[in-house]
Design a protein around this motif. Structure first.
Motif, PDB file in Angstrom:
ATOM      1  N   ASP A 235       0.832  -1.215   0.000  1.00 42.62           N
ATOM      2  CA  ASP A 235       0.000   0.000   0.000  1.00 42.62           C
ATOM      3  C   ASP A 235       0.867   1.267   0.000  1.00 42.62           C
ATOM      4  N   GLN A 236       1.983   1.224   0.692  1.00 43.71           N
ATOM      5  CA  GLN A 236       2.862   2.418   0.703  1.00 43.71           C
ATOM      6  C   GLN A 236       3.369   2.718  -0.708  1.00 43.71           C
ATOM      7  N   LEU A 237       3.788   1.671  -1.412  1.00 43.60           N
ATOM      8  CA  LEU A 237       4.329   1.891  -2.764  1.00 43.60           C
ATOM      9  C   LEU A 237       3.228   2.318  -3.733  1.00 43.60           C
ATOM     10  N   ARG A 238       2.034   1.722  -3.557  1.00 43.17           N
ATOM     11  CA  ARG A 238       0.900   2.077  -4.431  1.00 43.17           C
ATOM     12  C   ARG A 238       0.585   3.571  -4.251  1.00 43.17           C
ATOM     13  N   GLN A 239       0.605   4.008  -2.977  1.00 46.77           N
ATOM     14  CA  GLN A 239       0.301   5.414  -2.704  1.00 46.77           C
ATOM     15  C   GLN A 239       1.348   6.335  -3.329  1.00 46.77           C
ATOM     16  N   GLN A 240       2.620   5.940  -3.203  1.00 50.83           N
ATOM     17  CA  GLN A 240       3.696   6.758  -3.805  1.00 50.83           C
ATOM     18  C   GLN A 240       3.506   6.865  -5.316  1.00 50.83           C
ATOM     19  N   PHE A 241       3.095   5.750  -5.920  1.00 53.39           N
ATOM     20  CA  PHE A 241       2.886   5.727  -7.377  1.00 53.39           C
ATOM     21  C   PHE A 241       1.738   6.672  -7.764  1.00 53.39           C
ATOM     22  N   ILE A 242       0.648   6.593  -7.023  1.00 53.10           N
ATOM     23  CA  ILE A 242      -0.503   7.454  -7.339  1.00 53.10           C
ATOM     24  C   ILE A 242      -0.088   8.919  -7.205  1.00 53.10           C
ATOM     25  N   ASP A 243       0.588   9.233  -6.111  1.00 52.64           N
ATOM     26  CA  ASP A 243       0.964  10.636  -5.862  1.00 52.64           C
ATOM     27  C   ASP A 243       1.907  11.163  -6.949  1.00 52.64           C
ATOM     28  N   ALA A 244       2.753  10.284  -7.480  1.00 47.19           N
ATOM     29  CA  ALA A 244       3.692  10.731  -8.524  1.00 47.19           C
ATOM     30  C   ALA A 244       3.012  10.811  -9.891  1.00 47.19           C
ATOM     31  N   THR A 245       2.009   9.975 -10.120  1.00 48.57           N
ATOM     32  CA  THR A 245       1.474   9.827 -11.476  1.00 48.57           C
ATOM     33  C   THR A 245       0.316  10.775 -11.777  1.00 48.57           C
ATOM     34  N   VAL A 246      -0.486  11.082 -10.782  1.00 51.08           N
ATOM     35  CA  VAL A 246      -1.647  11.961 -11.044  1.00 51.08           C
ATOM     36  C   VAL A 246      -1.206  13.304 -11.650  1.00 51.08           C
ATOM     37  N   PRO A 247      -0.175  13.969 -11.098  1.00 52.05           N
ATOM     38  CA  PRO A 247       0.253  15.239 -11.722  1.00 52.05           C
ATOM     39  C   PRO A 247       0.746  15.040 -13.167  1.00 52.05           C
ATOM     40  N   GLN A 248       1.316  13.874 -13.458  1.00 57.17           N
ATOM     41  CA  GLN A 248       1.770  13.609 -14.839  1.00 57.17           C
ATOM     42  C   GLN A 248       0.568  13.537 -15.776  1.00 57.17           C
ATOM     43  N   ALA A 249      -0.511  12.901 -15.298  1.00 56.34           N
ATOM     44  CA  ALA A 249      -1.738  12.820 -16.113  1.00 56.34           C
ATOM     45  C   ALA A 249      -2.302  14.223 -16.326  1.00 56.34           C
ATOM     46  N   GLU A 250      -2.281  15.016 -15.265  1.00 56.46           N
ATOM     47  CA  GLU A 250      -2.799  16.396 -15.381  1.00 56.46           C
ATOM     48  C   GLU A 250      -1.997  17.179 -16.414  1.00 56.46           C
ATOM     49  N   TYR A 251      -0.690  17.015 -16.386  1.00 56.49           N
ATOM     50  CA  TYR A 251       0.180  17.722 -17.333  1.00 56.49           C
ATOM     51  C   TYR A 251      -0.173  17.343 -18.779  1.00 56.49           C
ATOM     52  N   LEU A 252      -0.559  16.083 -18.954  1.00 58.39           N
ATOM     53  CA  LEU A 252      -0.917  15.598 -20.303  1.00 58.39           C
ATOM     54  C   LEU A 252      -2.330  16.036 -20.710  1.00 58.39           C
ATOM     55  N   GLY A 253      -3.091  16.538 -19.746  1.00 55.83           N
ATOM     56  CA  GLY A 253      -4.488  16.884 -20.028  1.00 55.83           C
ATOM     57  C   GLY A 253      -5.376  15.653 -20.103  1.00 55.83           C
ATOM     58  N   LEU A 254      -4.960  14.565 -19.443  1.00 53.75           N
ATOM     59  CA  LEU A 254      -5.768  13.336 -19.420  1.00 53.75           C
ATOM     60  C   LEU A 254      -6.408  13.189 -18.040  1.00 53.75           C
ATOM     61  N   THR A 255      -7.487  12.393 -18.005  1.00 50.66           N
ATOM     62  CA  THR A 255      -8.236  12.239 -16.753  1.00 50.66           C
ATOM     63  C   THR A 255      -8.015  10.839 -16.185  1.00 50.66           C
ATOM     64  N   VAL A 256      -7.563  10.793 -14.947  1.00 51.19           N
ATOM     65  CA  VAL A 256      -7.416   9.492 -14.282  1.00 51.19           C
ATOM     66  C   VAL A 256      -8.824   8.943 -14.025  1.00 51.19           C
ATOM     67  N   PRO A 257      -9.085   7.694 -14.441  1.00 51.11           N
ATOM     68  CA  PRO A 257     -10.465   7.184 -14.384  1.00 51.11           C
ATOM     69  C   PRO A 257     -10.897   6.771 -12.978  1.00 51.11           C
ATOM     70  N   ASP A 258     -10.849   7.704 -12.062  1.00 51.80           N
ATOM     71  CA  ASP A 258     -11.242   7.412 -10.682  1.00 51.80           C
ATOM     72  C   ASP A 258     -12.001   8.625 -10.145  1.00 51.80           C
ATOM     73  N   PRO A 259     -13.350   8.538 -10.092  1.00 52.49           N
ATOM     74  CA  PRO A 259     -14.129   9.698  -9.647  1.00 52.49           C
ATOM     75  C   PRO A 259     -13.867  10.055  -8.185  1.00 52.49           C
ATOM     76  N   ASP A 260     -13.309   9.116  -7.417  1.00 52.27           N
ATOM     77  CA  ASP A 260     -13.065   9.389  -5.989  1.00 52.27           C
ATOM     78  C   ASP A 260     -11.688   9.982  -5.717  1.00 52.27           C
ATOM     79  N   LEU A 261     -10.914  10.173  -6.781  1.00 53.05           N
ATOM     80  CA  LEU A 261      -9.559  10.690  -6.583  1.00 53.05           C
ATOM     81  C   LEU A 261      -9.626  12.124  -6.050  1.00 53.05           C
ATOM     82  N   ALA A 262      -8.973  12.377  -4.925  1.00 52.40           N
ATOM     83  CA  ALA A 262      -9.038  13.730  -4.348  1.00 52.40           C
ATOM     84  C   ALA A 262      -7.788  13.985  -3.515  1.00 52.40           C
ATOM     85  N   TRP A 263      -7.272  15.189  -3.630  1.00 52.75           N
ATOM     86  CA  TRP A 263      -6.086  15.569  -2.842  1.00 52.75           C
ATOM     87  C   TRP A 263      -6.474  15.658  -1.376  1.00 52.75           C
TER      88      TRP A 263
END
Ligand code: FAQ
Length: 333
Positions: A235-263
């Motif tokens: 779970d720790q590694l999964r969380q690190q991955f999510i935290d690193a990847t969401v901003p990359q998706a935002e930079y690309l203008g793509l939407t992560v397919p998770d409606p519950d995703l929230a900072w």
């Protein structure tokens, strides 16, 4: 005197409390354990299991992308993809060699993969439907692999840790080439951007599953962390991955397919991190148990490749035997 050969099949017969404590002291002192060092049978088995599964993942992982080598959209893309797939084959070979130092043969490991007994990463049981999948695999799958494998460079078992250093350098190149493919598509025509979004939609959740079950359901994590084989929980590694990847998706203008995703600024001890929606663990276990969408094809293709390569292995053995026979009289002089 302790000797690895004397350990019973139950893994406990010669493992006195003193021996186990002395071994743990070496681990706690961050000493590397080398193949000829005394080690508890459970430690050896855990490594054979994890390194074997990891090696199989690299080899099976060549298949979804190999599928696109002949259809890559340009010579540049074809050359990069070819090199990447070849790298994955190389990673498999370092890992099989590392596992062999623990007394298991490549043939045994291969047989276990082909019979369905040995696991490989769930992610490689999904199909690659479009060119965008190749970009997203590099971005997400190699990205997840790096997140998981950087800590393995500090694994207590020397040969695994050393193999991981080179593997991680190469995975880092793979991640960048994947991200660059996705960036090109995301900045392309609306149809190309849609392809990238579709690939992200299909690969996001399986990529999160790569890190393994929730910590509460991870039967090996506690012991593997104690032995410093694993340095972080799933779970720790999964969380690190999510935290690193969401901003990359935002930079690309793509939407992560998770409606519950929230900072969530409270997460990660106040440093902040993303809350995410529920992972479909039923799907995960279905795939892990061999019922993934491409599971049968993957094993069939690996078996076929092994059979087709039999003549190469025979020729290499015959060549080695000839060279050894030629070298003998010279050595005797
Ligand atoms: N898929 O108790 P835990 C790559 C199994 S390489 C299938 O948490 P553990 C490069 C697990 O084996 C990707 N099975 O287990 C590339 C165990 O079953 P067992 C592979 C999974 O070992 C990129 C059971 O569930 N990376 O991608 C999965 O402490 C692009 C209970 O789980 C590695 O292998 C799964 N996702 O933690 C190539 C890294 N997750 O053995 C081509 C090294 C769990 O009792 C293209 N491995 N299981 O029958 C590890 O770090 C760990 O083994 C974990 C699992 C984290 C995968």
């Amino acid at each position: 005197m302790y000797s690895q050969g004397l350990i019973g099949a139950d893994g406990r017969s010669t493992e006195t409390p003193e021996f186990l404590e002395a071994f743990q002291r070496r681990i706690d002192a961050e000493e590397k354990i080398e193949p000829n060092d005394p080690m508890p049978e459970g430690y050896r088995r855990t490594l054979v299991r994890q390194i074997g599964q990891h090696a199989h993942s690299e080899i099976v992982g060549m298949l979804p992308e190999g599928n696109w080598i002949s259809r890559a959209p340009s010579l540049k893309r074809k050359a990069a993809l070819l090199a990447k797939v070849q790298d994955e084959g190389g990673h498999g070979l370092y890992l099989y060699s590392a596992a062999e130092t623990l007394g298991v043969s490549r043939e045994e490991m291969t047989e276990e993969l082909h019979s369905g007994k040995a696991k490989y990463s769930s992610i490689f049981n999904y199909p690659t439907l479009s060119w965008a999948d190749i970009g997203v695999i590099g971005w997400l799958v190699d990205g997840a692999a790096i997140m998981n494998q950087i800590p393995l460079c500090r694994c207590s078992f020397g040969p695994y840790a050393r193999a991981m250093i080179r593997v991680c350098k190469e995975e880092s190149f793979h991640q960048r080439q994947g991200y660059e493919i996705v960036m090109t598509l995301a900045r392309g025509t609306p149809e190309q951007k849609e392809m990238a979004q579709d690939a992200l939609n299909r690969w996001w959740w399986p990529s999160l599953m790569m890190f393994g079950p929730h910590d509460a359901d991870s039967q090996h994590s506690d012991q593997s962390m104690k032995w410093k084989i694993k340095r972080f929980t799933n779970d720790q590694l999964r969380q690190q991955f999510i935290d690193a990847t969401v901003p990359q998706a935002e930079y690309l203008g793509l939407t992560v397919p998770d409606p519950d995703l929230a900072w969530n600024p409270e997460k990660n001890a106040g440093k902040g991190g993303y809350d995410h929606g529920p992972i479909d663990w039923d799907e995960f276990w279905r795939v892990v148990k061999g019922h993934g969408p491409m599971a049968r094809d993957r094993i069939r293709d690996r078996r076929r490749a092994w059979d087709k390569g039999a003549w190469v292995r025979e020729a290499a053995r015959a060549h080695a035997a000839k060279r050894a026979a030629r070298a003998r009289p010279i050595a005797a002089e």
